[in-house]
Design a protein around this motif. Structure first.
Motif, PDB file in Angstrom:
ATOM      1  N   ILE A   1       0.853  -1.184   0.000  1.00  0.00           N
ATOM      2  CA  ILE A   1       0.000   0.000   0.000  1.00  0.00           C
ATOM      3  C   ILE A   1       0.889   1.234   0.000  1.00  0.00           C
ATOM      4  CG2 ILE A   1      -1.713   1.301   1.321  1.00  0.00           C
ATOM      5  CD1 ILE A   1      -2.789  -1.346   2.363  1.00  0.00           C
ATOM      6  N   SER A   2       0.563   2.195  -0.832  1.00  0.00           N
ATOM      7  CA  SER A   2       1.363   3.415  -0.944  1.00  0.00           C
ATOM      8  C   SER A   2       1.406   4.158   0.385  1.00  0.00           C
ATOM      9  CB  SER A   2       0.784   4.325  -2.033  1.00  0.00           C
ATOM     10  OG  SER A   2       0.832   3.691  -3.294  1.00  0.00           O
ATOM     11  N   THR A   3       2.434   4.966   0.545  1.00  0.00           N
ATOM     12  CA  THR A   3       2.634   5.672   1.808  1.00  0.00           C
ATOM     13  C   THR A   3       1.495   6.633   2.115  1.00  0.00           C
ATOM     14  OG1 THR A   3       4.101   7.151   3.034  1.00  0.00           O
ATOM     15  CG2 THR A   3       4.015   7.448   0.639  1.00  0.00           C
ATOM     16  N   HIS A   4       1.188   6.727   3.409  1.00  0.00           N
ATOM     17  CA  HIS A   4       0.174   7.660   3.908  1.00  0.00           C
ATOM     18  C   HIS A   4       0.804   8.939   4.460  1.00  0.00           C
ATOM     19  CE1 HIS A   4      -2.288   3.790   4.788  1.00  0.00           C
ATOM     20  NE2 HIS A   4      -2.702   4.308   3.641  1.00  0.00           N
ATOM     21  N   GLU A   5       2.063   9.154   4.221  1.00  0.00           N
ATOM     22  CA  GLU A   5       2.794  10.223   4.898  1.00  0.00           C
ATOM     23  C   GLU A   5       2.154  11.597   4.752  1.00  0.00           C
ATOM     24  OE1 GLU A   5       6.814  10.132   3.589  1.00  0.00           O
ATOM     25  OE2 GLU A   5       7.358   8.373   4.798  1.00  0.00           O
ATOM     26  N   HIS A   6       1.534  11.864   3.615  1.00  0.00           N
ATOM     27  CA  HIS A   6       0.976  13.197   3.402  1.00  0.00           C
ATOM     28  C   HIS A   6      -0.412  13.373   4.011  1.00  0.00           C
ATOM     29  CE1 HIS A   6      -1.104  10.983   0.267  1.00  0.00           C
ATOM     30  NE2 HIS A   6      -1.917  12.005   0.101  1.00  0.00           N
ATOM     31  N   LEU A   7      -1.084  12.284   4.381  1.00  0.00           N
ATOM     32  CA  LEU A   7      -2.478  12.370   4.821  1.00  0.00           C
ATOM     33  C   LEU A   7      -2.662  13.048   6.183  1.00  0.00           C
ATOM     34  CD1 LEU A   7      -3.913   8.929   3.619  1.00  0.00           C
ATOM     35  CD2 LEU A   7      -4.065  11.161   2.493  1.00  0.00           C
ATOM     36  N   PRO A   8      -1.836  12.761   7.209  1.00  0.00           N
ATOM     37  CA  PRO A   8      -2.089  13.387   8.516  1.00  0.00           C
ATOM     38  C   PRO A   8      -2.062  14.906   8.506  1.00  0.00           C
ATOM     39  CG  PRO A   8      -0.582  11.532   8.747  1.00  0.00           C
ATOM     40  CD  PRO A   8      -0.727  11.777   7.279  1.00  0.00           C
ATOM     41  N   GLY A   9      -1.293  15.503   7.635  1.00  0.00           N
ATOM     42  CA  GLY A   9      -1.183  16.956   7.622  1.00  0.00           C
ATOM     43  C   GLY A   9      -2.192  17.661   6.746  1.00  0.00           C
ATOM     44  N   MET A  10      -3.092  16.922   6.130  1.00  0.00           N
ATOM     45  CA  MET A  10      -4.051  17.543   5.222  1.00  0.00           C
ATOM     46  C   MET A  10      -5.141  18.287   5.979  1.00  0.00           C
ATOM     47  SD  MET A  10      -4.475  14.809   2.092  1.00  0.00           S
ATOM     48  CE  MET A  10      -5.366  16.041   1.114  1.00  0.00           C
ATOM     49  N   GLN A  11      -5.565  19.399   5.414  1.00  0.00           N
ATOM     50  CA  GLN A  11      -6.647  20.209   5.973  1.00  0.00           C
ATOM     51  C   GLN A  11      -7.793  20.255   4.960  1.00  0.00           C
ATOM     52  OE1 GLN A  11      -6.430  21.434   9.092  1.00  0.00           O
ATOM     53  NE2 GLN A  11      -4.368  20.537   9.259  1.00  0.00           N
ATOM     54  N   ARG A  12      -8.958  20.620   5.448  1.00  0.00           N
ATOM     55  CA  ARG A  12     -10.099  20.750   4.539  1.00  0.00           C
ATOM     56  C   ARG A  12      -9.870  21.889   3.548  1.00  0.00           C
ATOM     57  NH1 ARG A  12     -14.870  18.331   4.987  1.00  0.00           N
ATOM     58  NH2 ARG A  12     -15.086  16.807   6.667  1.00  0.00           N
ATOM     59  N   VAL A  13     -10.234  21.612   2.302  1.00  0.00           N
ATOM     60  CA  VAL A  13     -10.124  22.614   1.250  1.00  0.00           C
ATOM     61  C   VAL A  13     -11.395  22.569   0.414  1.00  0.00           C
ATOM     62  CG1 VAL A  13      -7.587  22.519   1.151  1.00  0.00           C
ATOM     63  CG2 VAL A  13      -8.949  20.979  -0.291  1.00  0.00           C
ATOM     64  N   GLU A  14     -11.524  23.507  -0.466  1.00  0.00           N
ATOM     65  CA  GLU A  14     -12.684  23.552  -1.351  1.00  0.00           C
ATOM     66  C   GLU A  14     -12.439  22.681  -2.567  1.00  0.00           C
ATOM     67  OE1 GLU A  14     -14.032  27.034  -4.086  1.00  0.00           O
ATOM     68  OE2 GLU A  14     -14.969  27.371  -2.119  1.00  0.00           O
ATOM     69  N   CYS A  15     -13.393  21.798  -2.855  1.00  0.00           N
ATOM     70  CA  CYS A  15     -13.272  20.971  -4.053  1.00  0.00           C
ATOM     71  C   CYS A  15     -13.312  21.865  -5.283  1.00  0.00           C
ATOM     72  CB  CYS A  15     -14.406  19.945  -4.113  1.00  0.00           C
ATOM     73  SG  CYS A  15     -14.451  19.004  -5.674  1.00  0.00           S
ATOM     74  N   PRO A  16     -12.359  21.730  -6.207  1.00  0.00           N
ATOM     75  CA  PRO A  16     -12.326  22.608  -7.371  1.00  0.00           C
ATOM     76  C   PRO A  16     -13.503  22.406  -8.326  1.00  0.00           C
ATOM     77  CG  PRO A  16     -10.692  20.865  -7.579  1.00  0.00           C
ATOM     78  CD  PRO A  16     -11.230  20.783  -6.187  1.00  0.00           C
ATOM     79  N   LYS A  17     -14.225  21.294  -8.194  1.00  0.00           N
ATOM     80  CA  LYS A  17     -15.344  21.044  -9.097  1.00  0.00           C
ATOM     81  C   LYS A  17     -16.689  21.462  -8.497  1.00  0.00           C
ATOM     82  CE  LYS A  17     -13.548  17.349 -12.060  1.00  0.00           C
ATOM     83  NZ  LYS A  17     -13.808  15.992 -12.607  1.00  0.00           N
ATOM     84  N   CYS A  18     -16.950  21.039  -7.265  1.00  0.00           N
ATOM     85  CA  CYS A  18     -18.273  21.299  -6.679  1.00  0.00           C
ATOM     86  C   CYS A  18     -18.248  22.340  -5.573  1.00  0.00           C
ATOM     87  CB  CYS A  18     -18.881  20.000  -6.154  1.00  0.00           C
ATOM     88  SG  CYS A  18     -18.038  19.325  -4.705  1.00  0.00           S
ATOM     89  N   GLN A  19     -17.044  22.805  -5.198  1.00  0.00           N
ATOM     90  CA  GLN A  19     -16.850  23.799  -4.143  1.00  0.00           C
ATOM     91  C   GLN A  19     -17.262  23.311  -2.753  1.00  0.00           C
ATOM     92  OE1 GLN A  19     -18.278  25.086  -7.338  1.00  0.00           O
ATOM     93  NE2 GLN A  19     -16.062  25.129  -7.644  1.00  0.00           N
ATOM     94  N   GLY A  20     -17.450  22.013  -2.606  1.00  0.00           N
ATOM     95  CA  GLY A  20     -17.742  21.475  -1.290  1.00  0.00           C
ATOM     96  C   GLY A  20     -16.486  21.432  -0.432  1.00  0.00           C
ATOM     97  N   SER A  21     -16.671  21.472   0.891  1.00  0.00           N
ATOM     98  CA  SER A  21     -15.538  21.393   1.803  1.00  0.00           C
ATOM     99  C   SER A  21     -15.144  19.934   1.976  1.00  0.00           C
ATOM    100  CB  SER A  21     -15.919  21.998   3.160  1.00  0.00           C
ATOM    101  OG  SER A  21     -14.873  21.829   4.092  1.00  0.00           O
ATOM    102  N   ARG A  22     -13.936  19.593   1.565  1.00  0.00           N
ATOM    103  CA  ARG A  22     -13.479  18.200   1.580  1.00  0.00           C
ATOM    104  C   ARG A  22     -12.078  18.133   2.176  1.00  0.00           C
ATOM    105  NH1 ARG A  22     -18.190  18.264   0.611  1.00  0.00           N
ATOM    106  NH2 ARG A  22     -19.242  17.398  -1.223  1.00  0.00           N
ATOM    107  N   LYS A  23     -11.714  16.939   2.642  1.00  0.00           N
ATOM    108  CA  LYS A  23     -10.387  16.780   3.226  1.00  0.00           C
ATOM    109  C   LYS A  23      -9.488  15.914   2.347  1.00  0.00           C
ATOM    110  CE  LYS A  23      -7.933  16.048   7.533  1.00  0.00           C
ATOM    111  NZ  LYS A  23      -8.010  15.701   8.971  1.00  0.00           N
TER     112      LYS A  23
END
Length: 284
Positions: A17-39
């Motif tokens: 399974i690929s590394t998860h290293e970048h996932l813990p630091g992710m914050q919610r952002v706006e989806c570029p397609k639907c503008q919903g708040s996503r993580k």
């Protein structure tokens, strides 16, 4: 001197399974397609948030259709994970907008009594598409009665124990949808090529991250997971713990307050678990 106790090994530790290293630091952002708040990803647009190059992308050997009961939240559907990591071959279809299927080329994964396993199915090389139902069991049977689905031949995977953190009332062999998808393609690859070496392990990319996250958090806080008995493998084991008993868990530090009349703790614990999931899983 006390001997250090080993932290239980993740069941995903030896998988590719690929590394998860970048996932813990992710914050919610706006989806570029639907503008919903996503993580981590958008469960409506099926695209990863952040740098897409950090998310694995798989090519599946046959097409994958996911038939979804629309009243159930996409944000809680593990099937969406397949849409994100295998976007070119995965099709998320809301009931009742079902396509026409050719029964000679399409199979429905469903554990009916007479369904052959992937290893047993004859002429598997002729199959071009596999269909999964993504819903609770009572809704699944509504989809199975649809004219466009009921004539499809059934196929099933071997029995496996679920690692899902939500209660499966039909038993521990009732898998989360993404678990079933993963096992199907692993067994399919082994059937077609004679061996399986982790080619589709990344289907569990997001699932394994959330599993490990829950395990680590409850282990760190030495808390018992209230939804499922012995789900979190605590250091030193779970012996003597009041596993999955919401009336008993959480009383350790109350002291004199224990005799006071308080609201049942089960609701508090459920909220605590839900908040854990909401922080690191896609929710609206």
């Amino acid at each position: 001197m006390e001997q250090e106790q080993d932290v239980p090994t993740s069941p995903f530790a030896n998988m590719r399974i690929s590394t998860h290293e970048h996932l813990p630091g992710m914050q919610r952002v706006e989806c570029p397609k639907c503008q919903g708040s996503r993580k981590f990803f958008c469960y409506d647009c099926f695209i990863p948030m952040g740098d897409p190059a950090l998310v694995p992308k798989l090519k599946l050997p046959i097409e994958l259709d996911i038939l979804h009961w629309p009243s159930e939240l996409r944000s809680k559907s593990t099937a969406v994970h397949a849409c994100v990591v295998a976007p070119d071959n995965t099709h998320f279809i809301d009931h009742p907008n079902l396509p026409d299927y050719d029964p000679e080329e399409v199979l429905l994964l469903f554990p009916s009594d007479d369904a052959p396993t992937v290893a047993e199915y004859p002429d598997l090389e002729k199959i071009k598409r596999v269909v999964f139902v993504d819903s609770q069991w009572h809704s699944a049977h509504r989809i199975l009665r649809e004219d466009k689905v009921k004539n499809l031949k059934h196929i099933k995977i071997k029995n496996h124990q679920t690692l899902f953190w939500r209660v499966q009332r039909c038993g521990e062999e009732c898998l989360a949808t993404i678990e079933a998808i993963y096992y199907f393609f692993a067994e399919y690859h082994e059937r077609m090529h004679g061996t399986y070496n982790g080619e589709y392990d990344d289907l569990l990319f997001y699932f394994s991250y959330h599993y490990n996250l829950i395990q680590e958090q409850y282990r760190r806080e030495d808390k018992v997971f209230p939804r499922k008995a012995d789900y979190v493998q605590l250091i030193g084991g779970n012996e003597g713990k009041d596993s999955a008993d919401p009336k008993k868990t959480g009383r350790k530090r109350r002291g004199k307050r224990e005799n006071k009349k308080e609201p049942p703790t089960s609701k508090k614990q459920k909220v605590a678990v839900d908040k854990t999931e909401q922080k690191d899983q896609e929710t609206k």
